[in-house]
Design an enzyme around this catalytic site. Structure first.
Site, PDB file in Angstrom:
ATOM      1  CG  ASP A 139      -1.760   1.155   1.259  1.00 43.05           C
ATOM      2  OD1 ASP A 139      -2.819   1.216   0.365  1.00 43.05           O
ATOM      3  OD2 ASP A 139      -1.865   2.207   1.958  1.00 43.05           O
ATOM      4  CE1 TYR A 160       0.377   7.925   3.076  1.00 43.43           C
ATOM      5  CE2 TYR A 160       0.920   5.796   2.077  1.00 43.43           C
ATOM      6  CZ  TYR A 160      -0.167   6.808   2.827  1.00 43.43           C
ATOM      7  OH  TYR A 160      -1.278   6.426   3.053  1.00 43.43           O
ATOM      8  CE  LYS A 182      -3.403   4.652   0.298  1.00 46.23           C
ATOM      9  NZ  LYS A 182      -2.078   4.538   0.910  1.00 46.23           N
ATOM     10  CG  HIS A 208      -4.705   9.724  -0.020  1.00 43.46           C
ATOM     11  ND1 HIS A 208      -3.310   9.658  -0.034  1.00 43.46           N
ATOM     12  CD2 HIS A 208      -4.877   9.250   1.243  1.00 43.46           C
ATOM     13  CE1 HIS A 208      -2.684   9.138   1.313  1.00 43.46           C
ATOM     14  NE2 HIS A 208      -3.357   8.960   1.939  1.00 43.46           N
TER      15      HIS A 208
HETATM   16  N1  NDP Z   1      -5.955   6.057   3.110  1.00 49.42           N
HETATM   17  C1  NDP Z   1      -5.380   6.745   4.066  1.00 49.42           C
HETATM   18  O1  NDP Z   1      -5.583   7.700   4.273  1.00 49.42           O
HETATM   19  C2  NDP Z   1      -4.449   6.164   4.959  1.00 49.42           C
HETATM   20  C3  NDP Z   1      -3.683   4.808   4.608  1.00 49.42           C
HETATM   21  N2  NDP Z   1      -3.074   4.352   5.439  1.00 49.42           N
HETATM   22  C4  NDP Z   1      -2.168   3.110   5.325  1.00 49.42           C
HETATM   23  O2  NDP Z   1      -2.363   2.228   6.068  1.00 49.42           O
HETATM   24  C5  NDP Z   1      -1.287   1.766   6.542  1.00 49.42           C
HETATM   25  C6  NDP Z   1      -1.059   1.215   8.033  1.00 49.42           C
HETATM   26  O3  NDP Z   1      -1.416   2.250   8.834  1.00 49.42           O
HETATM   27  P1  NDP Z   1      -0.577   3.023   9.885  1.00 49.42           P
HETATM   28  O4  NDP Z   1      -1.283   4.300  10.185  1.00 49.42           O
HETATM   29  O5  NDP Z   1       0.862   3.106   9.298  1.00 49.42           O
HETATM   30  O6  NDP Z   1      -0.596   2.305  11.260  1.00 49.42           O
HETATM   31  P2  NDP Z   1      -0.761   0.820  11.761  1.00 49.42           P
HETATM   32  O7  NDP Z   1      -1.794   0.660  12.706  1.00 49.42           O
HETATM   33  O8  NDP Z   1      -0.151  -0.197  10.776  1.00 49.42           O
HETATM   34  O9  NDP Z   1       0.663   0.958  12.779  1.00 49.42           O
HETATM   35  C7  NDP Z   1       1.934   1.006  12.629  1.00 49.42           C
HETATM   36  C8  NDP Z   1       2.853   1.089  13.811  1.00 49.42           C
HETATM   37  O10 NDP Z   1       2.615   0.087  14.585  1.00 49.42           O
HETATM   38  C9  NDP Z   1       4.011  -0.640  14.634  1.00 49.42           C
HETATM   39  N3  NDP Z   1       3.966  -2.202  14.490  1.00 49.42           N
HETATM   40  C10 NDP Z   1       3.699  -2.757  13.533  1.00 49.42           C
HETATM   41  N4  NDP Z   1       3.737  -4.042  13.746  1.00 49.42           N
HETATM   42  C11 NDP Z   1       3.812  -4.181  15.016  1.00 49.42           C
HETATM   43  C12 NDP Z   1       4.064  -5.298  16.036  1.00 49.42           C
HETATM   44  N5  NDP Z   1       3.931  -6.598  15.556  1.00 49.42           N
HETATM   45  N6  NDP Z   1       3.875  -5.047  17.210  1.00 49.42           N
HETATM   46  C13 NDP Z   1       4.121  -3.804  17.895  1.00 49.42           C
HETATM   47  N7  NDP Z   1       4.125  -2.704  16.894  1.00 49.42           N
HETATM   48  C14 NDP Z   1       3.842  -2.955  15.593  1.00 49.42           C
HETATM   49  C15 NDP Z   1       4.820  -0.022  13.720  1.00 49.42           C
HETATM   50  O11 NDP Z   1       6.155   0.094  14.274  1.00 49.42           O
HETATM   51  P3  NDP Z   1       7.438  -0.280  13.190  1.00 49.42           P
HETATM   52  O12 NDP Z   1       7.194   0.140  11.815  1.00 49.42           O
HETATM   53  O13 NDP Z   1       8.509   0.489  13.920  1.00 49.42           O
HETATM   54  O14 NDP Z   1       7.807  -1.649  13.361  1.00 49.42           O
HETATM   55  C16 NDP Z   1       4.288   1.387  13.542  1.00 49.42           C
HETATM   56  O15 NDP Z   1       4.890   2.342  14.582  1.00 49.42           O
HETATM   57  C17 NDP Z   1      -0.110   2.853   6.282  1.00 49.42           C
HETATM   58  O16 NDP Z   1       1.047   2.715   6.485  1.00 49.42           O
HETATM   59  C18 NDP Z   1      -0.816   3.278   5.022  1.00 49.42           C
HETATM   60  O17 NDP Z   1      -0.077   2.308   3.988  1.00 49.42           O
HETATM   61  C19 NDP Z   1      -2.638   4.974   6.793  1.00 49.42           C
HETATM   62  C20 NDP Z   1      -3.325   6.060   7.171  1.00 49.42           C
HETATM   63  C21 NDP Z   1      -4.122   6.746   6.387  1.00 49.42           C
HETATM   64  C1  BUO Z   2      -1.539   8.598   6.045  1.00 50.55           C
HETATM   65  C2  BUO Z   2      -2.519   9.175   5.162  1.00 50.55           C
HETATM   66  O1  BUO Z   2      -2.638   8.369   3.996  1.00 50.55           O
HETATM   67  C3  BUO Z   2      -3.024  10.474   5.405  1.00 50.55           C
HETATM   68  C4  BUO Z   2      -2.638  11.317   6.303  1.00 50.55           C
HETATM   69  O2  BUO Z   2      -3.757  10.906   4.500  1.00 50.55           O
END
Ligand code: NDP
Ligand code: BUO
Length: 318
Positions: free
Chosen positions: A48, A53, A82, A115
């Site tokens: 994704d 990003y 996106k 997005h």
């Molecule tokens: N369409 C939109 O508007 C949006 C889309 N997204 C998408 O969704 C994805 C996921 O959401 P996101 O907001 O990043 O957050 P997540 O809910 O996936 O959480 C990510 C965090 O959790 C930590 N983590 C991952 N695995 C573990 C584990 N097994 N145990 C403990 N901690 C863990 C990571 O740390 P570390 O990396 O340090 O391991 C990071 O700090 C995004 O990266 C993006 O691709 C997200 C927000 C908005």
């Molecule tokens: C993380 C993300 O997709 C936002 C803030 O739109």
């Protein structure tokens, strides 16, 4: 031995999409290449991504490396990007998609999403603000943007198109005015915001939900120390102990078990690997209900700072 892959779901256009993928928001350019290589090596086939990003080129380096070393072929992968909010005019959709393709080193996407429904001022920076720090908007209608998305499909630049952060009214309005239906609505979804109503409603329209921030997005830039941490929720930790799994695996399994596509982000190899190990156990219906009960409208990505935008999606019940 070849890795075990996540199962796929069938979208409303007949195409398949892996129910589990790797998120890449906040993955720093210097760490995302290795993270994506590790993910593909251990069995991830769905990535994704998004222009905003700021790391698509580094994701692309990993994709190229894993194709060149023979681990995967392009057609084994499902790549999403996106369209950012500053490119909502219909004429900007195809050129902006092409920019993501160049970044990623690809000649097509599997899925391109709008997005957010809100357009921001165009031909400026990605987060355009006035000198008082107030966001600058456009009122480009997301239906015009959608028409540009349909052009992108016609030109073979993406196999599927969808939306993100849309409420049910915005999706219905899109459905009433489109040639191609969105295949998915990518929304924030985790036990503190389980989105049951929007999921059930989208199901009646044959639109899959993709759950973003499935772990509660603990690394979101605006998190405050006092905000609750989903992965430390005592009842979630207790369920994890019962199944001898991590709280993250329970939160991810919760989504796949309700037939929701899920995209946890990590740049940590051991977490990337364990986050995929969610297809060899099943949560009891009682435990699913307990996790449902955590729902508390705990929205992490509220984007309150643009709530005056006419298309800000969180004014309706779902
Ligand atoms: N369409 C939109 O508007 C949006 C889309 N997204 C998408 O969704 C994805 C996921 O959401 P996101 O907001 O990043 O957050 P997540 O809910 O996936 O959480 C990510 C965090 O959790 C930590 N983590 C991952 N695995 C573990 C584990 N097994 N145990 C403990 N901690 C863990 C990571 O740390 P570390 O990396 O340090 O391991 C990071 O700090 C995004 O990266 C993006 O691709 C997200 C927000 C908005
Ligand atoms: C993380 C993300 O997709 C936002 C803030 O739109």
């Amino acid at each position: 031995m070849s890795p075990k892959l996540a199962p796929s779901v069938k979208l409303n256009n007949g195409k398949k999409m892996p129910i589990h993928g790797l998120g890449t928001w906040k993955s720093k350019p210097g760490e995302v290449t290795q993270a994506v290589k590790d993910a593909i090596a251990c069995g991830y086939r769905h990535l994704d991504c998004a222009l905003v990003y700021g790391n698509e080129a580094e994701v692309g380096v990993a994709i190229k490396a894993k194709i060149e070393d023979g681990t995967v072929k392009r057609e084994d992968l499902f790549i999403t990007s996106k369209l950012w909010n500053t490119f909502h005019s219909k004429s900007l959709v195809v050129p902006t998609l092409k920019e993501s393709l160049t970044n990623l080193g690809l000649d097509y996407l599997d899925l391109y999403l709008i997005h957010w429904p809100m357009g921001y001022k165009e031909n400026a920076e990605l987060f355009p603000k006035d000198d008082k720090g107030k966001f600058l908007f456009t009122d480009v209608d997301y239906l015009d943007t959608w028409s540009g998305m349909e052009d992108a499909v016609a030109q073979g630049l993406t196999k599927s198109i969808g939306v993100s952060n849309y409420n049910s009214e915005q999706i219905q309005r899109t459905l009433d005015n489109c040639k191609i239906k969105p295949v998915t609505n990518q929304i924030e979804c985790h036990p503190y915001l389980n989105q049951k109503k929007l999921i059930d409603w989208c199901r009646t329209k044959n639109i899959y939900i993709t759950a973003y921030s499935p772990l509660g997005s603990p690394d979101r830039p605006w998190a405050k120390p006092e905000d609750p941490l989903l992965l430390e929720e005592p009842k979630l930790v207790a369920i994890a102990e019962k199944y001898k799994r991590t709280p993250a695996q329970i939160a991810i399994r919760y989504q796949v078990q309700r037939d929701v596509i899920v995209i946890p982000k990590s740049v940590t190899k051991s977490r990337i690997e364990s986050n995929l190990q969610v297809f060899d156990f099943k949560l009891s219906s009682e435990d699913m209900k307990t996790i449902d009960s955590f729902d508390c409208n705990g929205r992490a990505l509220h984007l309150d700072w643009v709530k005056e935008h006419k298309y800000w999606p969180f004014n309706t019940e779902f």
